[in-house]
Design a protein around this motif. Structure first.
Motif, PDB file in Angstrom:
ATOM      1  N   TYR A 112       0.816  -1.214   0.000  1.00 27.33           N
ATOM      2  CA  TYR A 112       0.000   0.000   0.000  1.00 27.33           C
ATOM      3  C   TYR A 112       0.853   1.270   0.000  1.00 27.33           C
ATOM      4  O   TYR A 112       1.984   1.295   0.478  1.00 27.33           O
ATOM      5  CB  TYR A 112      -0.948  -0.007   1.203  1.00 27.33           C
ATOM      6  CG  TYR A 112      -2.003  -1.081   1.088  1.00 27.33           C
ATOM      7  CD1 TYR A 112      -3.241  -0.815   0.519  1.00 27.33           C
ATOM      8  CD2 TYR A 112      -1.731  -2.385   1.517  1.00 27.33           C
ATOM      9  CE1 TYR A 112      -4.203  -1.809   0.389  1.00 27.33           C
ATOM     10  CE2 TYR A 112      -2.687  -3.388   1.393  1.00 27.33           C
ATOM     11  CZ  TYR A 112      -3.914  -3.089   0.824  1.00 27.33           C
ATOM     12  OH  TYR A 112      -4.854  -4.080   0.679  1.00 27.33           O
ATOM     13  N   LYS A 113       0.228   2.321  -0.521  1.00 28.37           N
ATOM     14  CA  LYS A 113       0.896   3.613  -0.593  1.00 28.37           C
ATOM     15  C   LYS A 113      -0.084   4.714  -0.191  1.00 28.37           C
ATOM     16  O   LYS A 113      -1.196   4.804  -0.717  1.00 28.37           O
ATOM     17  CB  LYS A 113       1.404   3.875  -2.020  1.00 28.37           C
ATOM     18  CG  LYS A 113       2.033   5.250  -2.223  1.00 28.37           C
ATOM     19  CD  LYS A 113       2.378   5.447  -3.693  1.00 28.37           C
ATOM     20  CE  LYS A 113       2.924   6.832  -3.963  1.00 28.37           C
ATOM     21  NZ  LYS A 113       3.122   7.065  -5.414  1.00 28.37           N
ATOM     22  N   ASN A 153      -4.247  18.161  -3.020  1.00 23.69           N
ATOM     23  CA  ASN A 153      -3.899  18.424  -1.621  1.00 23.69           C
ATOM     24  C   ASN A 153      -4.661  17.515  -0.649  1.00 23.69           C
ATOM     25  O   ASN A 153      -4.865  17.867   0.504  1.00 23.69           O
ATOM     26  CB  ASN A 153      -4.159  19.892  -1.260  1.00 23.69           C
ATOM     27  CG  ASN A 153      -3.286  20.359  -0.100  1.00 23.69           C
ATOM     28  OD1 ASN A 153      -2.174  19.883   0.092  1.00 23.69           O
ATOM     29  ND2 ASN A 153      -3.801  21.288   0.698  1.00 23.69           N
ATOM     30  N   GLN A 154      -5.054  16.331  -1.115  1.00 29.68           N
ATOM     31  CA  GLN A 154      -5.770  15.365  -0.283  1.00 29.68           C
ATOM     32  C   GLN A 154      -4.968  14.070  -0.177  1.00 29.68           C
ATOM     33  O   GLN A 154      -4.247  13.694  -1.118  1.00 29.68           O
ATOM     34  CB  GLN A 154      -7.150  15.053  -0.887  1.00 29.68           C
ATOM     35  CG  GLN A 154      -8.063  16.249  -1.016  1.00 29.68           C
ATOM     36  CD  GLN A 154      -8.451  16.840   0.329  1.00 29.68           C
ATOM     37  OE1 GLN A 154      -8.801  16.115   1.264  1.00 29.68           O
ATOM     38  NE2 GLN A 154      -8.383  18.158   0.435  1.00 29.68           N
ATOM     39  N   TRP A 155      -5.107  13.393   0.967  1.00 30.99           N
ATOM     40  CA  TRP A 155      -4.462  12.088   1.126  1.00 30.99           C
ATOM     41  C   TRP A 155      -5.275  11.023   0.387  1.00 30.99           C
ATOM     42  O   TRP A 155      -6.499  10.993   0.473  1.00 30.99           O
ATOM     43  CB  TRP A 155      -4.373  11.706   2.598  1.00 30.99           C
ATOM     44  CG  TRP A 155      -3.339  12.471   3.366  1.00 30.99           C
ATOM     45  CD1 TRP A 155      -3.547  13.475   4.259  1.00 30.99           C
ATOM     46  CD2 TRP A 155      -1.913  12.279   3.313  1.00 30.99           C
ATOM     47  NE1 TRP A 155      -2.353  13.926   4.774  1.00 30.99           N
ATOM     48  CE2 TRP A 155      -1.334  13.215   4.208  1.00 30.99           C
ATOM     49  CE3 TRP A 155      -1.074  11.426   2.590  1.00 30.99           C
ATOM     50  CZ2 TRP A 155       0.041  13.311   4.409  1.00 30.99           C
ATOM     51  CZ3 TRP A 155       0.299  11.517   2.789  1.00 30.99           C
ATOM     52  CH2 TRP A 155       0.843  12.439   3.682  1.00 30.99           C
ATOM     53  N   HIS A 156      -4.562  10.147  -0.334  1.00 28.75           N
ATOM     54  CA  HIS A 156      -5.193   9.029  -1.026  1.00 28.75           C
ATOM     55  C   HIS A 156      -4.452   7.744  -0.649  1.00 28.75           C
ATOM     56  O   HIS A 156      -3.265   7.771  -0.293  1.00 28.75           O
ATOM     57  CB  HIS A 156      -5.125   9.229  -2.543  1.00 28.75           C
ATOM     58  CG  HIS A 156      -5.859  10.451  -3.012  1.00 28.75           C
ATOM     59  ND1 HIS A 156      -7.204  10.467  -3.277  1.00 28.75           N
ATOM     60  CD2 HIS A 156      -5.414  11.709  -3.252  1.00 28.75           C
ATOM     61  CE1 HIS A 156      -7.559  11.681  -3.666  1.00 28.75           C
ATOM     62  NE2 HIS A 156      -6.497  12.462  -3.660  1.00 28.75           N
ATOM     63  N   LEU A 157      -5.146   6.640  -0.737  1.00 29.79           N
ATOM     64  CA  LEU A 157      -4.585   5.333  -0.383  1.00 29.79           C
ATOM     65  C   LEU A 157      -4.772   4.384  -1.562  1.00 29.79           C
ATOM     66  O   LEU A 157      -5.886   4.220  -2.067  1.00 29.79           O
ATOM     67  CB  LEU A 157      -5.284   4.776   0.856  1.00 29.79           C
ATOM     68  CG  LEU A 157      -4.846   3.388   1.337  1.00 29.79           C
ATOM     69  CD1 LEU A 157      -3.392   3.417   1.828  1.00 29.79           C
ATOM     70  CD2 LEU A 157      -5.776   2.899   2.448  1.00 29.79           C
ATOM     71  N   TYR A 158      -3.674   3.751  -1.983  1.00 34.48           N
ATOM     72  CA  TYR A 158      -3.735   2.830  -3.124  1.00 34.48           C
ATOM     73  C   TYR A 158      -3.005   1.533  -2.800  1.00 34.48           C
ATOM     74  O   TYR A 158      -2.030   1.523  -2.042  1.00 34.48           O
ATOM     75  CB  TYR A 158      -3.081   3.452  -4.366  1.00 34.48           C
ATOM     76  CG  TYR A 158      -3.723   4.729  -4.827  1.00 34.48           C
ATOM     77  CD1 TYR A 158      -4.936   4.715  -5.519  1.00 34.48           C
ATOM     78  CD2 TYR A 158      -3.107   5.968  -4.588  1.00 34.48           C
ATOM     79  CE1 TYR A 158      -5.520   5.904  -5.956  1.00 34.48           C
ATOM     80  CE2 TYR A 158      -3.690   7.147  -5.011  1.00 34.48           C
ATOM     81  CZ  TYR A 158      -4.893   7.108  -5.694  1.00 34.48           C
ATOM     82  OH  TYR A 158      -5.481   8.276  -6.111  1.00 34.48           O
ATOM     83  N   THR A 215      -7.790   3.528  -8.122  1.00 31.12           N
ATOM     84  CA  THR A 215      -8.832   3.197  -7.148  1.00 31.12           C
ATOM     85  C   THR A 215      -8.404   3.617  -5.758  1.00 31.12           C
ATOM     86  O   THR A 215      -7.576   2.964  -5.116  1.00 31.12           O
ATOM     87  CB  THR A 215      -9.140   1.685  -7.171  1.00 31.12           C
ATOM     88  OG1 THR A 215      -9.498   1.288  -8.495  1.00 31.12           O
ATOM     89  CG2 THR A 215     -10.280   1.361  -6.216  1.00 31.12           C
ATOM     90  N   ASP A 216      -8.945   4.736  -5.292  1.00 30.83           N
ATOM     91  CA  ASP A 216      -8.611   5.269  -3.975  1.00 30.83           C
ATOM     92  C   ASP A 216      -9.332   4.456  -2.901  1.00 30.83           C
ATOM     93  O   ASP A 216     -10.558   4.349  -2.895  1.00 30.83           O
ATOM     94  CB  ASP A 216      -9.021   6.739  -3.913  1.00 30.83           C
ATOM     95  CG  ASP A 216      -8.640   7.401  -2.606  1.00 30.83           C
ATOM     96  OD1 ASP A 216      -7.908   6.777  -1.812  1.00 30.83           O
ATOM     97  OD2 ASP A 216      -9.079   8.540  -2.378  1.00 30.83           O
ATOM     98  N   LEU A 217      -8.550   3.889  -1.976  1.00 23.07           N
ATOM     99  CA  LEU A 217      -9.090   3.031  -0.923  1.00 23.07           C
ATOM    100  C   LEU A 217      -9.289   3.769   0.397  1.00 23.07           C
ATOM    101  O   LEU A 217      -9.677   3.150   1.391  1.00 23.07           O
ATOM    102  CB  LEU A 217      -8.159   1.842  -0.706  1.00 23.07           C
ATOM    103  CG  LEU A 217      -7.871   0.971  -1.941  1.00 23.07           C
ATOM    104  CD1 LEU A 217      -6.817  -0.081  -1.604  1.00 23.07           C
ATOM    105  CD2 LEU A 217      -9.141   0.318  -2.443  1.00 23.07           C
ATOM    106  N   PRO A 231      -9.166   2.099   8.792  1.00 27.01           N
ATOM    107  CA  PRO A 231      -8.116   1.716   9.756  1.00 27.01           C
ATOM    108  C   PRO A 231      -6.714   1.770   9.142  1.00 27.01           C
ATOM    109  O   PRO A 231      -5.770   2.257   9.782  1.00 27.01           O
ATOM    110  CB  PRO A 231      -8.506   0.288  10.142  1.00 27.01           C
ATOM    111  CG  PRO A 231      -9.988   0.228   9.914  1.00 27.01           C
ATOM    112  CD  PRO A 231     -10.220   1.069   8.705  1.00 27.01           C
ATOM    113  N   ARG A 232      -6.563   1.255   7.919  1.00 28.99           N
ATOM    114  CA  ARG A 232      -5.244   1.295   7.276  1.00 28.99           C
ATOM    115  C   ARG A 232      -4.828   2.742   6.985  1.00 28.99           C
ATOM    116  O   ARG A 232      -3.673   3.127   7.164  1.00 28.99           O
ATOM    117  CB  ARG A 232      -5.244   0.483   5.970  1.00 28.99           C
ATOM    118  CG  ARG A 232      -3.849   0.362   5.351  1.00 28.99           C
ATOM    119  CD  ARG A 232      -3.888  -0.395   4.039  1.00 28.99           C
ATOM    120  NE  ARG A 232      -4.393  -1.732   4.199  1.00 28.99           N
ATOM    121  CZ  ARG A 232      -3.645  -2.786   4.557  1.00 28.99           C
ATOM    122  NH1 ARG A 232      -2.355  -2.622   4.783  1.00 28.99           N
ATOM    123  NH2 ARG A 232      -4.182  -3.977   4.676  1.00 28.99           N
TER     124      ARG A 232
END
Length: 611
Positions: A509-510, A521-526, A536-538, A544-545
C-alpha cells in the motif's frame, strides 16, 4: 635445386608456425589466468543513472525505443518493477550514494528550489552533508578504484565535489543540468555550465556530446589502472534525458513518424507491452492526467511539432543506450566483463516542465536571449532547446500517474536492472517494493565491504559520527531467498516528502498527497501492487489502514525534522527567485522587482483609462 632452395624457407615457416602456436597457447593461458583472477576477486561495480527517464522509456519495460544494451543487461540479470526513488534528482542522488534518507543527508530538495526561510535548517541545504559517508568512500577505503563522470548536483564547493566524497577520478557537472553539445548553461539562473575535473574547473572538448563523453572518460579512467588488477566502482550519471533534450541527427531520423499517433495512443501501447512483458499486472488501469491535452484538437502543424519533440527524446534515450553498449564492449574486450556487476536506474520519473505550446512567441524570444532556438528543422541539434510537455511526459511514465516533482507513481517508480555474470538470476523479474536507499547496502554486500559500525554507542566512520543507513540489501531478492524484503510491520514503512508532496509505503500500500495545481492536496490510499496506475482510492473503504499509515507518516515527518513550506511556495518560481539572488546583488533584485510592480500598475492604469 628448387627443393634445396625452399627447404630453408620451409624450415623457417615451420619454426614460425610452432612459435605462433606456442605463443597462441600462452596467450590463451594468460587470458584464462587473467579471467580467473578477475572472477576470484571482488567484483567491479558499474552504477548507471539515467536522468528523468520514465518508467516505460526502455525496451525491457515496454518501450518502442530501441535499447539493445539495456535489453542485454535485463536478459543477464533481474528487473525490478516496483522500485522507487525521490521525485527529483538531488534527493535521489543523496540516497543512492549513501543509503540514508535524503532529509538527514541535507538534501530535502534540489538547492535551486529550497526557499530562503528554510535554509537555516541543516536538512534543507540542498547539498550533501558531512554527517554521511558515501558508498564511494567505503569502497575506496576497501581498495577499490572509484570513478565518476557525469552529473553530480550535490554541491559545487571544493569540500562538496565528488573528488572530496570518495571518488578517485572525476569529471562532473555540478549543476542541475546543462547543454549536451557544448559548455553552456541551460537555464538563465546559471552564469556558466560548471564542470569540474578532480576538483578543478574543467573545459569541455570541442567534439563534446554528453553521453559519448561520459562513456569515453569512464573507459579512460578504467584503462588507466587496469594493470594493477584492483576492482573498480564506476558511477555514470548521464544527462540523458534531462532537458535540453538533444540527440545526434542519425538517432533522431529513426523516430521521425513514430509518434504521429499522439500521446494517448502511445500511453496505451506502452501499457499493453508492459503487461505482455510482466512488468505490470494484466488488470492495470490508467487515468488521464488533467494536464494531458486532447491530441485530436491540435492543428496539423502542432501535431507535427509535438511528434518531433518526442522523436528527439527517444533518440536521446537510444543514444545513451548506444554508448552504454560501448562500455560493455570495452569490458568484454579487456577481460573485465565477467567480473562486473551493472546497476541501471533512473533518478526519477519523466520531466513534464516543457511548455504545452513550445512555439509561443514569448518562449522563442526568451530562448533567443540564452542563445537557443526551438525551430522544427534543427530540433535536438546543437543550439536547439527541446523538452517534453506534460502530455508526452505522461506517456513516458505509462501506465503510471503523475511525473517528476510529484509523489504519484509516475514521479517515483522507475526502472531498475541489476545484472552481470556474478549475478545468478537471469531474465528474472521482481515485483517486490524497493527503494533508492537500498542501492548502497546492496553494493556493499555484493563487494563484501563493511558499512560504518557503532563505536562507543554511536555510529562512526573516519573519526566522525555519521547517519545510519535505512536501506536494505536487495541480495536476498536477487538470490530468490525471499519474495519481498519490506513487509507490513510498522518498522517496514518507508516515508518520503518533497516540498509538501508526500508519500508513505507499507507492504503493498501507498499513502500519497500531491499539492496543487496538479494534485488536490488530499491524502489518497492505493494498493500499488495491483493498481500501479493509482486509479482506485481506498481511503474511503479502509479507514483503519489509512489512519495507521497517516500516523506512520507523521512519525516519519517528526523523525526527519520535515518543515512546512512557506505560504505560496511554487517550485518553479522559487528556482527563478533563487537564481536571481545568486546571480545578482540585492539592490539589482530590488530594482527588478520595483520595475515589475511599476509596469503592472502602468498596465492597469492604461486599461482603466481606455475602457
Amino acid at each position: 635445386m628448387f627443393t634445396n632452395t625452399l627447404r630453408p624457407l620451409a624450415n623457417a615457416l615451420l619454426r614460425h608456425t610452432v612459435a605462433t602456436a606456442l605463443i597462441a597457447g600462452l596467450c590463451t593461458h594468460v587470458s584464462a589466468t587473467v579471467a580467473a583472477e578477475h572472477t576470484s576477486k571482488h567484483p567491479n561495480i558499474v552504477l548507471i543513472l539515467a536522468d528523468d527517464l520514465g518508467f516505460t522509456d526502455s525496451a525491457p519495460y515496454g518501450s518502442e525505443i530501441s535499447t539493445p544494451a539495456l535489453s542485454e543487461l535485463a536478459d543477464n540479470g533481474i528487473k525490478f518493477t516496483n522500485y522507487h526513488t525521490a521525485a527529483n534528482c538531488a534527493p535521489t542522488r543523496a540516497m543512492l550514494l549513501t543509503g540514508v534518507d535524503n532529509h538527514r543527508a541535507g538534501v530535502s530538495n534540489i538547492p535551486e528550489m529550497v526557499p530562503p526561510e528554510l535554509q537555516s535548517h541543516p536538512h534543507y541545504q540542498g547539498t550533501l552533508g558531512n554527517n554521511i559517508v558515501t558508498v564511494a568512500t567505503l569502497l575506496q577505503d576497501a581498495g577499490y578504484h572509484t570513478y565518476m563522470v557525469g552529473k553530480w548536483h550535490l554541491g559545487a564547493t571544493p569540500d562538496l565535489l565528488p573528488s572530496s566524497r570518495g571518488f578517485e577520478r572525476t569529471i562532473t557537472l555540478a549543476d542541475s543540468g546543462a547543454d549536451n553539445w557544448e559548455q553552456k548553461p541551460y537555464l538563465a539562473i546559471y552564469e556558466k555550465a560548471n564542470w569540474f575535473a578532480d576538483g578543478e574547473r574543467y573545459t569541455l572538448p570541442e567534439d563534446f556530446y554528453s553521453s559519448q563523453f561520459i562513456v569515453d572518460k569512464t573507459i579512460e579512467f578504467i584503462a588507466s589502472n587496469a594493470a594493477d588488477n584492483a576492482p573498480f566502482f564506476a558511477y555514470l550519471p548521464f544527462q540523458a534525458v534531462h532537458m535540453p533534450v538533444q540527440a545526434p541527427q542519425e538517432f533522431i531520423d529513426r523516430y521521425m513518424g513514430v509518434y504521429d499517433m499522439g500521446w494517448t495512443a502511445l500511453r496505451e501501447q506502452r501499457l499493453q507491452r508492459a503487461v505482455a512483458l510482466g512488468i505490470v499486472p494484466q488488470s492495470t488501469a490508467t487515468t488521464i492526467m488533467n494536464t494531458t491535452k486532447d491530441w485530436e484538437k491540435l492543428s496539423a502543424d502542432q501535431k507535427r511539432y509535438e511528434a518531433k519533440r518526442m522523436a528527439v527524446y527517444a533518440a536521446m534515450v537510444e543514444a545513451m543506450d548506444f554508448h552504454i553498449a560501448r562500455l560493455v564492449t570495452h569490458l568484454k574486450q579487456t577481460g573485465q566483463y565477467d567480473n562486473t556487476i551493472f546497476i541501471f536506474a533512473s533518478d526519477n520519473g519523466s520531466e513534464a516542465t516543457g511548455p504545452a505550446n513550445a512555439q509561443a512567441a514569448a518562449l522563442r524570444f526568451a530562448l533567443r536571449q540564452q542563445g537557443y532556438s526551438n525551430d522544427y528543422d534543427t530540433l535536438g541539434l546543437k543550439g536547439s532547446f527541446n523538452s517534453l510537455s506534460p502530455s508526452f511526459a505522461s506517456a513516458s511514465a505509462s501506465p503510471l500517474a503523475y511525473y517528476k516533482f510529484h509523489t504519484g507513481e509516475g514521479g517515483m517508480r522507475v526502472p531498475l536492472i541489476i545484472a552481470g555474470q556474478p549475478i545468478a538470476a537471469k531474465r528474472q523479474i521482481s515485483h517486490a517494493f524497493s527503494f533508492v536507499t537500498d542501492i548502497t547496502p546492496t553494493i556493499l554486500e555484493l563487494t563484501g565491504v563493511t558499512p560504518p559500525q557503532v563505536k562507543h554507542g554511536k555510529l562512526r566512520y573516519g573519526g566522525r559520527e555519521v547517519e545510519a543507513m535505512i536501506g536494505r540489501s536487495l541480495l536476498p531478492l536477487i538470490r530468490g531467498d525471499v519474495e519481498r524484503h519490506y513487509g507490513d510491520a510498522d518498522e517496514d514503512a518507508v516515508g518520503y516528502e518533497l516540498a509538501g508532496h508526500a508519500a508513505l509505503f507499507l507492504g503493498d500500500y501507498k499513502l500519497v498527497l500531491n499539492k496543487p495545481p496538479v494534485g488536490d492536496n488530499q491524502w489518497h490510499l492505493y494498493n500499488i501492487a495491483t493498481d500501479p496506475g493509482e486509479t482506485t482510492d481506498l481511503s474511503g473503504v479502509d479507514a483503519p489502514r489509512l489512519q495507521r499509515m497517516l500516523n506512520l507518516y507523521q512519525q516519519y515527518e517528526k523523525r526527519n525534522d520535515i518543515q512546512v513550506m512557506p505560504a505560496g511556495f511554487v517550485g518553479a518560481r522559487q528556482v527563478a527567485l533563487n537564481g536571481l539572488r545568486d546571480r545578482f546583488d540585492a539592490q539589482i533584485i530590488i530594482g527588478i522587482i520595483t520595475l515589475i510592480i511599476l509596469t503592472s500598475f502602468y498596465a492597469i492604469y492604461r486599461q482603466n483609462n481606455y475602457e
